[in-house]
Scaffold this motif. Structure first.
Motif, mmCIF file in Angstrom:
data_model
loop_
_atom_site.group_PDB
_atom_site.id
_atom_site.type_symbol
_atom_site.label_atom_id
_atom_site.label_comp_id
_atom_site.label_asym_id
_atom_site.label_seq_id
_atom_site.Cartn_x
_atom_site.Cartn_y
_atom_site.Cartn_z
ATOM 1 N N LEU A 1 0.890 -1.130 -0.074
ATOM 2 C CA LEU A 1 -0.054 -0.136 -0.051
ATOM 3 C C LEU A 1 0.849 1.216 -0.110
ATOM 4 O O LEU A 1 1.910 1.291 0.692
ATOM 5 C CB LEU A 1 -0.782 -0.039 1.218
ATOM 6 N N PHE A 2 0.543 2.316 -0.775
ATOM 7 C CA PHE A 2 1.175 3.375 -0.760
ATOM 8 C C PHE A 2 0.183 4.504 -0.650
ATOM 9 O O PHE A 2 -0.752 4.573 -1.249
ATOM 10 C CB PHE A 2 1.811 3.903 -2.390
ATOM 11 N N VAL A 3 0.455 5.356 0.382
ATOM 12 C CA VAL A 3 -0.305 6.493 0.680
ATOM 13 C C VAL A 3 0.445 7.618 0.619
ATOM 14 O O VAL A 3 1.680 7.876 0.942
ATOM 15 C CB VAL A 3 -0.817 6.367 2.257
ATOM 16 N N TYR A 4 -0.071 8.792 -0.067
ATOM 17 C CA TYR A 4 0.566 10.115 -0.182
ATOM 18 C C TYR A 4 -0.372 11.090 -0.076
ATOM 19 O O TYR A 4 -1.515 11.113 0.007
ATOM 20 C CB TYR A 4 0.867 9.962 -1.835
ATOM 21 N N GLN B 1 3.889 0.483 2.920
ATOM 22 C CA GLN B 1 3.911 -0.473 3.753
ATOM 23 C C GLN B 1 2.983 -1.761 3.269
ATOM 24 O O GLN B 1 2.140 -1.536 2.537
ATOM 25 C CB GLN B 1 3.572 -0.076 5.125
ATOM 26 N N VAL B 2 3.403 -2.809 3.852
ATOM 27 C CA VAL B 2 2.870 -4.080 3.469
ATOM 28 C C VAL B 2 1.457 -4.259 4.500
ATOM 29 O O VAL B 2 1.563 -3.819 5.528
ATOM 30 C CB VAL B 2 3.805 -5.382 3.685
ATOM 31 N N ALA C 1 0.766 -7.416 -4.746
ATOM 32 C CA ALA C 1 2.185 -7.941 -4.741
ATOM 33 C C ALA C 1 2.853 -7.506 -3.573
ATOM 34 O O ALA C 1 2.819 -6.177 -3.445
ATOM 35 C CB ALA C 1 2.865 -7.677 -6.027
ATOM 36 N N PRO C 2 3.317 -8.158 -2.458
ATOM 37 C CA PRO C 2 4.255 -7.812 -1.358
ATOM 38 C C PRO C 2 5.569 -7.196 -1.868
ATOM 39 O O PRO C 2 6.207 -7.910 -2.759
ATOM 40 C CB PRO C 2 4.199 -8.729 -0.504
ATOM 41 N N GLY C 3 5.893 -6.155 -1.238
ATOM 42 C CA GLY C 3 7.337 -5.559 -1.961
ATOM 43 C C GLY C 3 7.424 -4.940 -2.997
ATOM 44 O O GLY C 3 8.669 -4.695 -3.677
ATOM 45 N N ALA C 4 6.296 -4.569 -3.826
ATOM 46 C CA ALA C 4 6.176 -4.082 -5.174
ATOM 47 C C ALA C 4 6.598 -2.537 -5.217
ATOM 48 O O ALA C 4 6.397 -1.725 -4.341
ATOM 49 C CB ALA C 4 4.896 -4.367 -5.797
#
Length: 341
Positions: A254-257, A273-274, A309-312
């Protein structure tokens, strides 16, 4: 160039030895040995052809030219002397290769520092760090090498001060409390890292010695900017989002911006974060800000992107939550909703 002549001489002698051995065996067997002189020549020609066609690297020619052209300058630098050739006439990349070769044979603190400085010019902080550490291993009391190492460590973190770099800068300042170069590096990198108390003390230290003229004006602007950022820190350095994933599998990235409303490109702040489960709570602190805090009246939005996908990487996060206006000061978490396509 010398090794090439040695190799040619070795091949020639080897050819002569084989030829003499062949002549002796041929005479013992009663065979003619006329024309046998061609055997050593054939051996040498085959070896030369093999080197030219297979063994010779495509960059060897350039390397030999640079070694011949800049070798004297490299040896002067390693010896701690100024080279006769002007620095502006020596390409940094070519000089770095020649100097590194020379240092492998005759290492010196001065030479490693010069090589690290060249790598810094070329934008290679990892190589700069390695050279600076080798310089310090030979001369631990070199302030310039400590500064070079600090510069490399800061560049590796995108211009932000980190603990390892701070230790190197502090080593210099403990011995030279008014070292302007160390103070400037410390102050600017601390400001970019959001360490505004340290940045403010740095600007004040520099202003105490350089408060006049254009330099003083620039330092005062830096001080005022750090003070403004410090004042905004309480508003921007602790923001939270509650992210719901409708129909999405957990365990992805997840990307929060946060960005200015209507803007594109690099966000003001972002966190990756995963997500073990939904809903997920994500907090953005001072460490997550990629740019300076904006003025309080700037309209901001908070959004999210997700990939199972984790770690993408962020460019793989194709599932987006609509950005929502960010109310400041924030009293409740921003609610973001991700939906399966």
């Amino acid at each position: 160039m010398m090794w090439m002549w040695l190799a040619a001489a070795f091949l020639f002698l080897l050819g002569l030895f084989l030829w003499a051995l062949w002549r002796r065996e041929a005479r013992s067997a009663g065979r003619s040995v006329s024309g046998g002189i061609g055997i050593p020549l054939i051996v040498i020609l085959i070896a030369a052809a093999g080197y030219i066609l297979v063994g010779r690297n495509e960059h060897t020619g350039d390397w030999l030219v640079h070694q011949h052209k800049y070798g004297d300058a490299a040896r002067s630098i390693v010896a701690g002397k100024a080279p006769e050739m002007a620095a502006a006439d020596i390409p940094a990349g070519a000089m770095a290769r020649v100097l590194q070769s020379q240092l492998s044979r005759t290492p010196s603190a001065t030479g490693w520092f010069a090589l690290g400085s060249l790598y810094a010019q070329l934008g290679a902080p990892a190589q700069t760090e390695e050279a600076a550490r080798k310089s310090l291993a030979l001369d631990p009391d070199s302030a310039t090498s400590h500064l070079l190492l600090a510069r490399a460590l800061i560049e590796k973190t995108g211009g932000k001060l980190n603990e390892a770099a701070r230790e190197e800068l502090q080593w210099v300042l403990d011995r030279e409390p008014n070292h302007d170069g160390a103070w400037m590096m410390l102050t600017m990198s601390a400001d970019r890292a959001g360490q505004y108390d340290l940045a403010i003390s740095g600007w004040e230290s520099l202003l105490a010695r350089h408060g006049d003229g254009e330099t003083g004006d620039l330092l005062r602007r830096g001080l005022e900017n750090s003070r403004q950022q410090k004042a905004r820190e309480g508003v921007f350095a602790s923001l939270t989002a509650q992210v719901e994933g409708k129909g999405l599998p957990p365990g992805g990235t997840l990307f929060v911006y946060i960005r200015e409303q209507g803007s594109a490109g690099q966000p003001l702040a972002a966190r990756r974060q995963v997500v073990p489960s939904f809903p997920a709570t994500v907090s953005l602190t001072a460490e997550n800000w990629l740019q300076a805090y904006p003025p309080n009246e700037t309209p901001l939005v908070m959004g999210a992107r997700y990939t199972p996908a984790p770690g993408a990487a962020v460019d793989q996060a194709m599932i987006s939550a609509p950005a929502v206006p960010l109310q400041l000061p924030q009293k409740v978490p921003a609610e973001l909703v991700l939906s399966a396509p």
